[in-house]
Design a protein around this motif. Structure first.
Motif, PDB file in Angstrom:
ATOM      1  N   ALA A   1      67.212   5.911  50.345  1.00  0.00           N
ATOM      2  CA  ALA A   1      67.548   7.240  49.832  1.00  0.00           C
ATOM      3  C   ALA A   1      68.378   7.157  48.552  1.00  0.00           C
ATOM      4  O   ALA A   1      68.275   8.016  47.681  1.00  0.00           O
ATOM      5  N   ALA A   2      69.199   6.108  48.450  1.00  0.00           N
ATOM      6  CA  ALA A   2      70.065   5.940  47.282  1.00  0.00           C
ATOM      7  C   ALA A   2      69.335   5.276  46.108  1.00  0.00           C
ATOM      8  O   ALA A   2      69.894   5.167  45.015  1.00  0.00           O
ATOM      9  N   GLY A   3      68.113   4.815  46.339  1.00  0.00           N
ATOM     10  CA  GLY A   3      67.371   4.148  45.271  1.00  0.00           C
ATOM     11  C   GLY A   3      67.891   2.761  44.953  1.00  0.00           C
ATOM     12  O   GLY A   3      67.780   2.287  43.824  1.00  0.00           O
ATOM     13  N   LEU A   4      68.455   2.076  45.948  1.00  0.00           N
ATOM     14  CA  LEU A   4      69.066   0.764  45.721  1.00  0.00           C
ATOM     15  C   LEU A   4      68.220  -0.408  46.213  1.00  0.00           C
ATOM     16  O   LEU A   4      68.656  -1.556  46.142  1.00  0.00           O
ATOM     17  N   VAL A   5      67.013  -0.124  46.700  1.00  0.00           N
ATOM     18  CA  VAL A   5      66.182  -1.203  47.245  1.00  0.00           C
ATOM     19  C   VAL A   5      65.908  -2.275  46.188  1.00  0.00           C
ATOM     20  O   VAL A   5      66.107  -3.469  46.434  1.00  0.00           O
ATOM     21  N   ASP A   6      65.451  -1.862  45.012  1.00  0.00           N
ATOM     22  CA  ASP A   6      65.120  -2.851  43.976  1.00  0.00           C
ATOM     23  C   ASP A   6      66.341  -3.662  43.556  1.00  0.00           C
ATOM     24  O   ASP A   6      66.238  -4.866  43.308  1.00  0.00           O
ATOM     25  N   THR A   7      67.499  -3.019  43.506  1.00  0.00           N
ATOM     26  CA  THR A   7      68.735  -3.732  43.155  1.00  0.00           C
ATOM     27  C   THR A   7      69.028  -4.818  44.179  1.00  0.00           C
ATOM     28  O   THR A   7      69.296  -5.968  43.826  1.00  0.00           O
ATOM     29  N   LEU A   8      68.961  -4.464  45.466  1.00  0.00           N
ATOM     30  CA  LEU A   8      69.304  -5.424  46.520  1.00  0.00           C
ATOM     31  C   LEU A   8      68.190  -6.429  46.792  1.00  0.00           C
ATOM     32  O   LEU A   8      68.391  -7.379  47.544  1.00  0.00           O
ATOM     33  N   LYS A   9      67.043  -6.219  46.185  1.00  0.00           N
ATOM     34  CA  LYS A   9      65.981  -7.222  46.233  1.00  0.00           C
ATOM     35  C   LYS A   9      66.038  -8.100  44.982  1.00  0.00           C
ATOM     36  O   LYS A   9      65.292  -9.055  44.858  1.00  0.00           O
ATOM     37  N   GLY A  10      66.942  -7.759  44.064  1.00  0.00           N
ATOM     38  CA  GLY A  10      67.071  -8.472  42.804  1.00  0.00           C
ATOM     39  C   GLY A  10      67.664  -9.859  42.979  1.00  0.00           C
ATOM     40  O   GLY A  10      67.969 -10.308  44.079  1.00  0.00           O
ATOM     41  N   LYS A  11      67.874 -10.510  41.840  1.00  0.00           N
ATOM     42  CA  LYS A  11      68.295 -11.910  41.806  1.00  0.00           C
ATOM     43  C   LYS A  11      69.622 -12.157  42.522  1.00  0.00           C
ATOM     44  O   LYS A  11      69.813 -13.165  43.182  1.00  0.00           O
ATOM     45  N   GLY A  12      70.587 -11.240  42.365  1.00  0.00           N
ATOM     46  CA  GLY A  12      71.884 -11.460  42.980  1.00  0.00           C
ATOM     47  C   GLY A  12      72.663 -12.516  42.227  1.00  0.00           C
ATOM     48  O   GLY A  12      72.463 -12.703  41.027  1.00  0.00           O
ATOM     49  N   PRO A  13      73.528 -13.236  42.881  1.00  0.00           N
ATOM     50  CA  PRO A  13      73.762 -13.191  44.317  1.00  0.00           C
ATOM     51  C   PRO A  13      74.668 -12.023  44.714  1.00  0.00           C
ATOM     52  O   PRO A  13      75.476 -11.545  43.921  1.00  0.00           O
ATOM     53  N   TYR A  14      74.486 -11.571  45.958  1.00  0.00           N
ATOM     54  CA  TYR A  14      75.273 -10.476  46.510  1.00  0.00           C
ATOM     55  C   TYR A  14      75.843 -10.878  47.861  1.00  0.00           C
ATOM     56  O   TYR A  14      75.244 -11.653  48.594  1.00  0.00           O
ATOM     57  N   THR A  15      76.980 -10.295  48.166  1.00  0.00           N
ATOM     58  CA  THR A  15      77.520 -10.318  49.519  1.00  0.00           C
ATOM     59  C   THR A  15      77.506  -8.878  49.976  1.00  0.00           C
ATOM     60  O   THR A  15      78.071  -8.009  49.307  1.00  0.00           O
ATOM     61  N   VAL A  16      76.842  -8.626  51.106  1.00  0.00           N
ATOM     62  CA  VAL A  16      76.761  -7.274  51.636  1.00  0.00           C
ATOM     63  C   VAL A  16      77.494  -7.239  52.972  1.00  0.00           C
ATOM     64  O   VAL A  16      77.204  -8.025  53.879  1.00  0.00           O
ATOM     65  N   PHE A  17      78.455  -6.323  53.068  1.00  0.00           N
ATOM     66  CA  PHE A  17      79.124  -6.049  54.334  1.00  0.00           C
ATOM     67  C   PHE A  17      78.317  -4.928  54.969  1.00  0.00           C
ATOM     68  O   PHE A  17      78.435  -3.764  54.581  1.00  0.00           O
ATOM     69  N   ALA A  18      77.444  -5.295  55.900  1.00  0.00           N
ATOM     70  CA  ALA A  18      76.424  -4.389  56.424  1.00  0.00           C
ATOM     71  C   ALA A  18      76.859  -3.722  57.725  1.00  0.00           C
ATOM     72  O   ALA A  18      76.964  -4.387  58.754  1.00  0.00           O
ATOM     73  N   PRO A  19      77.070  -2.399  57.686  1.00  0.00           N
ATOM     74  CA  PRO A  19      77.391  -1.685  58.927  1.00  0.00           C
ATOM     75  C   PRO A  19      76.153  -1.583  59.818  1.00  0.00           C
ATOM     76  O   PRO A  19      75.045  -1.344  59.328  1.00  0.00           O
ATOM     77  N   THR A  20      76.356  -1.740  61.095  1.00  0.00           N
ATOM     78  CA  THR A  20      75.268  -1.613  62.060  1.00  0.00           C
ATOM     79  C   THR A  20      74.926  -0.138  62.271  1.00  0.00           C
ATOM     80  O   THR A  20      75.670   0.757  61.841  1.00  0.00           O
ATOM     81  N   ASP A  21      73.832   0.091  62.962  1.00  0.00           N
ATOM     82  CA  ASP A  21      73.469   1.462  63.328  1.00  0.00           C
ATOM     83  C   ASP A  21      74.587   2.112  64.142  1.00  0.00           C
ATOM     84  O   ASP A  21      74.883   3.306  63.972  1.00  0.00           O
TER      85      ASP A  21
END
Length: 158
Positions: free
Chosen positions: A45-65
């Protein structure tokens, strides 16, 4: 005849051998985990899929459902509305650090780490790992473009 049989057998063996699988990116890793459905929907919904599929590197603190479900009733639905996209982007990018930070890199330390959103997260790895007011409940899920650390609370920038 022998040559044709040999070539056919060689081709069959080549196709039967397993290829080394490439690690999935952060988005695909989150999708396949099955416990980040709300996060994935929000990233879309935020349009961030392509960013987070990008080269990175990234650290994501991912909240669960479950972390999203613990927000006040209606919060997620409101954030997913198109008119609230800027707020949603700010919240989601607050969960992302533009570097790969493994748990071993910060073990026993405290730090303020800069997020993609622009604010700093408070990380305390002195006794377990806390990020702002969230606990890291699973660390070091590696992806091809970074790492995911699972948190039990949605992080909200101040």
């Amino acid at each position: 005849m022998f040559r044709r049989t040999f070539m056919g057998a060689a081709a069959a063996v080549a196709f039967a051998l397993p290829l080394k699988a490439e690690a999935a990116d952060i988005v695909d890793t989150a999708v396949s985990a099955g416990s980040f459905n709300t996060l994935v929907a929000a990233v879309q919904a935020a349009g961030l899929v392509d960013t987070l599929k990008g080269k990175g590197p990234y650290t994501v603190f991912a909240p669960t459902d479950e972390a999203f479900a613990a927000l006040p009733e209606g919060t997620v639905e409101t954030l997913l509305l198109p008119e609230n996209k800027d707020q949603l982007v700010a919240i989601l990018t607050y969960h992302v650090v533009p570097a790969k930070v493994m748990s071993g890199d910060i073990a026993g330390k405290r730090a303020k780490v800069l997020t993609v959103q622009g604010d700093r997260l408070s990380v305390n790895a002195k006794n377990g790992v806390k990020v702002d007011n969230a606990n890291v409940v699973q660390a070091d899920i590696e992806a091809s473009n970074g790492v995911i650390h699972v948190v039990d609370t949605v992080l909200i920038p101040e």
